[in-house]
Design an enzyme around this catalytic site. Structure first.
Site, short mmCIF file in Angstrom:
data_model
loop_
_atom_site.label_atom_id
_atom_site.label_comp_id
_atom_site.label_asym_id
_atom_site.label_seq_id
_atom_site.Cartn_x
_atom_site.Cartn_y
_atom_site.Cartn_z
N LYS A 45 38.82 36.16 -19.51
CA LYS A 45 39.52 36.84 -20.59
C LYS A 45 38.57 37.65 -21.45
O LYS A 45 38.87 38.78 -21.83
CB LYS A 45 40.28 35.81 -21.43
CG LYS A 45 41.45 35.16 -20.70
CD LYS A 45 42.15 34.13 -21.56
CE LYS A 45 43.34 33.51 -20.82
NZ LYS A 45 44.05 32.51 -21.64
N SER A 90 49.07 30.51 -23.51
CA SER A 90 47.92 31.09 -24.20
C SER A 90 48.26 32.31 -25.03
O SER A 90 47.41 32.80 -25.78
CB SER A 90 46.82 31.44 -23.20
OG SER A 90 47.29 32.38 -22.25
N GLY A 104 34.97 33.79 -0.71
CA GLY A 104 33.78 33.31 -0.02
C GLY A 104 33.76 31.83 0.28
O GLY A 104 32.69 31.25 0.46
N GLY A 133 39.49 35.50 -0.22
CA GLY A 133 38.40 36.46 -0.28
C GLY A 133 37.29 36.13 -1.24
O GLY A 133 36.45 36.98 -1.53
N THR A 170 34.98 30.06 2.99
CA THR A 170 34.59 29.76 4.38
C THR A 170 33.15 30.17 4.65
O THR A 170 32.37 29.43 5.28
CB THR A 170 35.53 30.47 5.36
OG1 THR A 170 36.89 30.07 5.08
CG2 THR A 170 35.20 30.11 6.80
#
Length: 837
Positions: A756, A713, A395, A393, A397
């Site tokens: 983040k 992290s 973008g 989702g 394609t």
């Protein structure tokens, strides 16, 4: 053996007269006279692979000398014979023992012998009655046996009458289905009132296996014989019905073929009369014209002409004609030289990409760079082979389609998800029935040009099995050094793919083979942050959904808090597909209200969103409300964006164990061990007693235990929470941090800084601590966020503690506090234990 084909050919009338005369001779032979005990003594004929039933007339072959002498003896004295049937047809008839024959035989009369080729003879026989073999009286020069005559007694009950009627009906059905059985056979069965005779007559008419005939001969009880015959008739009817269906299908196919042939011949004659000529000749002429007009490479032209020569020499109905014609049409349909001219206007391309997509700056810059290089007209330029990697989702394609629009190229797309057969890429060889080129050339034919923008979707979802590895076949497609001569198994002619811009998409790089990944230039799609989703919704999603729901003329507008509510509380994704669905849901509710004539607000607010979409689906983690001991705030990155993640540490009396919960992975567990080791190494400077860690247990927990977590992290956050819990110094609640920790306390860089920092900003944190080597990543953080927050660069754990923990070390003895916590824990354990008991 009831087949009459053994008779010598003769004139019809003469043959029937001869047969009638021979049958009359049989009836003149009298039955053997039984003695007082019911036994008869007669010559013996040994039969092999033939069963003769009582009252039936059948032909037999006589080849054995003993049988011939027995027949001559019977005919000389006008007597009947005893016929014994051999059980195993493959055993020697001359040296057979009595045990190799059925115990029940038949008394029969033999007519005149007919000489056949060699020393063989044939004769008509009429079986009279069943007899039970007793013993051989004579064996040389022919056999004479003693046998007892069997009398078949029966009582014509209703059950037996019904059984006879059922048998006749089944036999009638057999006669209808089997054209080799004459209609007179059924008529004859109707006139038989004796059940045993009826069973023997029908058994003689049917083509039963030898074993079944022997079993029926051995059945003395007429009722048992009829029951068994019913079963055999039912099975025979099923077989005959199936044969009839098959024969009908075959006949239908033959008739259709003959009809087509007849019509084709008529069509040829009509076309010749009209001067139109032969269709096949016109087809060959048309193909020749197409080959001469089509600009083909030398290899393709040679192959096409060779196949045309083969086609001309083949007969029209040959099965290979269609295969060859299809192959030639494929060569002619493929684009070999036709190409579209690229639009090399950099400003136009930038405008198109910006108009269709928001963000995705790296991918846009790469395409603009390619167009800029092409505009300088270098001698040789390689087409880029890009790999867009990111969550669903985002973008990937649609961006490929926009790139094709900006360049003015044809856009074609091929989905590789679930492809497991190498032939899907390279095609099948023409030796296989129904062979076709692979999907690469099929898509090129659909594109119609030699330089389209070719999108290979879901390249990370290729599979491999016994049919080959499709990813290995793609190596030649995506290698700039090889794809100028791509070889398809069906075409077997080199095809140039070097002018194609290949763009592949994937959700992850982990499943792409290294050799294939090495041929592609990877561009990551990290997922949209909230600010980008807001802009995308305003520019693209809302106008598109307003148009699809028919609300164009209503002037609807979403307030920004309403969009934020949808993004934060009703969707949780990296892309914008679910966001568009939720916007569509809101607009459909409004469309319904409009259709029902109800009033609605044209400015959609947060309260309206909550009313239309129902209860909140996702809850955003907020920063802690106050400073606490043993609780620090980490900032994590997921494919759906950034999140804050509290880390909790509890100190209990124990034996120096470290317990880690919250479904965390191996890397995060190692970070916790490193943080604890760092804490122990700094015990002196933190005013921690040296023997403290031997008398306590440390429980480290990361909430939302149902969600797996991993990565290095959170190292400095875990260390901060540990220091706070052990020294009883509270952690500032408005400080978030991210970074990997080493045993010496150094802070190492991490990824996802932009996501983040934005997540910390949304959660209400005022200060963010990031590793010094991540300072370069702050360029991607929006300026407004950097103005609202204090972003501190740290290089060592000592700096982290300075900014994250405040207050001085409590002077109370840790031991007393530990005991208090331990006593509370023991009380809790006792309570739990009592509940379990």
């Amino acid at each position: 053996m009831s087949d009459n084909n053994w008779y010598p050919p003769s004139d019809g009338e003469e043959f029937r007269a001869n047969l009638h005369q021979r049958t009359e001779e049989l009836y003149r032979v009298q039955d053997g006279e039984p003695d007082a005990d019911g036994y008869i003594t007669l010559p013996v004929v040994l039969l092999r692979d033939i069963v003769v039933f009582p009252r039936m007339v059948s032909p037999i072959y006589i080849a054995d000398q003993s049988n011939l002498l027995a027949v001559n003896e019977a005919q000389a004295h006008n007597k009947t014979l005893i016929a014994l049937t051999q059980i195993d047809a493959d055993s020697d008839i001359e040296n057979a023992d009595p045990g190799e024959y059925l115990s029940i035989g038949v008394e029969m009369a033999v007519g005149r012998l007919l000489s056949m080729q060699g020393d063989n003879h044939s004769a008509l026989v009429q079986s009279r009655r069943r007899v039970v073999f007793e013993e051989f009286i004579q064996t040389e020069p022919f056999m004479i046996a003693r046998a007892k005559v069997l009398s078949e007694s029966y009582t014509l009950t209703q059950q037996l009458t019904a059984l006879m009627r059922s048998t006749r009906n089944l036999f009638k059905r057999c006669v209808e289905l089997d054209h080799s059985l004459p209609e007179e056979a059924h008529l004859f069965s109707i006139n038989i009132s004796d059940p045993g005779w009826l069973a023997d007559m029908i058994a003689t008419s049917l083509s039963l296996p030898s074993k079944e005939r022997q079993d029926l001969l051995m059945m003395v009880d007429p009722e048992a014989r009829l029951k068994r015959l019913n079963q055999l008739l039912a099975k025979e009817i099923d077989v005959l019905a199936l044969e009839g269906e098959i024969q009908t299908q075959v006949q239908t196919e033959v008739d259709r073929t003959q009809r087509e042939y007849y019509l084709r011949e008529q069509m040829k004659v009509i076309q010749n009369e009209l001067g139109e000529g032969d269709i096949r000749s016109r087809e060959i002429q048309e193909l020749n014209e197409k080959i001469s007009k089509k600009k083909l490479p030398e290899g393709a032209l040679t192959q096409a002409k060779r196949e045309m020569d083969r086609l001309k020499l083949m007969p029209p109905m040959a099965p290979e004609v269609g295969i060859i014609r299809t192959y030639i049409e494929w060569i002619l349909d493929l684009p070999w030289e036709k190409a579209t001219e690229d639009n090399l206007d950099v400003k136009h391309a930038a405008h198109v990409l910006e108009e269709n997509h928001y963000g995705l700056q790296k991918a846009k810059d790469r395409i603009i760079e390619y167009i800029a290089v092409r505009s300088l007209k270098p001698k040789k330029i390689r087409q880029p082979i890009l790999c867009f990697v990111g969550p669903p989702g985002t973008g990937k394609t649609s961006l490929g389609r926009s790139i094709a629009q900006a360049l003015g190229r044809e856009f074609v797309r091929l989905s590789l998800g679930g492809v497991r057969d190498e032939a899907e890429i390279r095609g099948h060889r023409r030796t296989y029935i129904g062979a076709m080129p692979g999907r690469i050339l099929q898509t090129m034919r659909r594109a119609g040009t030699v330089n389209p923008l070719f999108m290979l979707d879901e390249i990370d979802k290729l599979g491999a099995d016994f049919r080959g590895d499709p990813s290995a076949a793609l190596l030649e497609v995506l290698d700039p050094e090889q794809n100028h001569a791509f070889s398809d198994h069906y075409l077997e002619v080199a095809y140039n793919l070097s002018k194609v811009i290949f763009i592949t998409t994937a959700n992850t790089l982990g499943t792409i083979p290294p050799a294939l990944l090495d041929r592609m230039e990877v561009i990551e799609f990290p997922g949209y942050i909230e600010e980008e989703k807001l802009e995308i919704a305003k520019r693209f999603l809302i106008p598109r959904q307003i148009e699809e729901t028919g609300l164009d003329d209503e002037g609807l507008a979403f307030q920004e808090p309403a969009l934020q509510k949808i993004i934060r509380e009703y969707t949780y994704e990296a892309g914008v597909r679910n966001l568009e669905r939720e916007i569509g849901r809101v607009l459909r509710k409004i469309a319904r209200m409009k259709s029902e004539g109800k009033t609605f607000s044209h400015r959609i607010s947060s309260s309206a969103v909550a009313k239309f979409l129902g209860p909140v689906q996702y809850f955003t983690t907020q920063a802690e409300g106050k400073d606490e001991i043993g609780v620090a705030t980490a900032i994590a990155w997921t494919v759906n964006g950034g999140e804050i993640m509290p880390v909790e540490v509890l100190i209990l009396e124990g034996k120096g164990n470290l317990q880690i919960t919250g479904q965390i992975g191996d890397i995060m567990q190692e970070s916790a061990q490193a943080a604890l080791s760092y804490l122990k190494s700094r015990a002196g400077s933190l005013e921690i007693k040296s023997n403290l860690f031997e008398n306590i247990d440390i429980h480290l927990h990361i909430p939302e235990g149902a969600i797996p977590k991993d990565g290095p992290s959170a190292g400095i956050t875990i260390a901060t929470a540990l220091v706070s819990a052990v020294t009883k110094r509270p952690v500032r609640h408005d400080v978030g941090m991210t970074g990997e920790i080493t045993l010496r306390g150094r802070v190492l860089p991490i990824g996802g800084v932009r996501e983040k920092v934005l997540a910390a900003h949304r959660a209400g944190l005022k200060t963010v601590l990031i590793p010094k080597r991540n300072e370069k990543d702050l360029a991607e953080v929006p300026k407004a966020v950097k103005r609202d927050m204090k972003i501190i660069i740290v290089d060592h754990m000592d700096e982290v503690l300075t900014y994250a923990i405040h207050g001085s070390v409590k002077k109370t003895k840790p031991r007393a506090t530990i005991k208090k916590a331990s006593s509370m824990e023991n009380a809790h354990d006792k309570s739990s234990a009592s509940q379990e008991v």
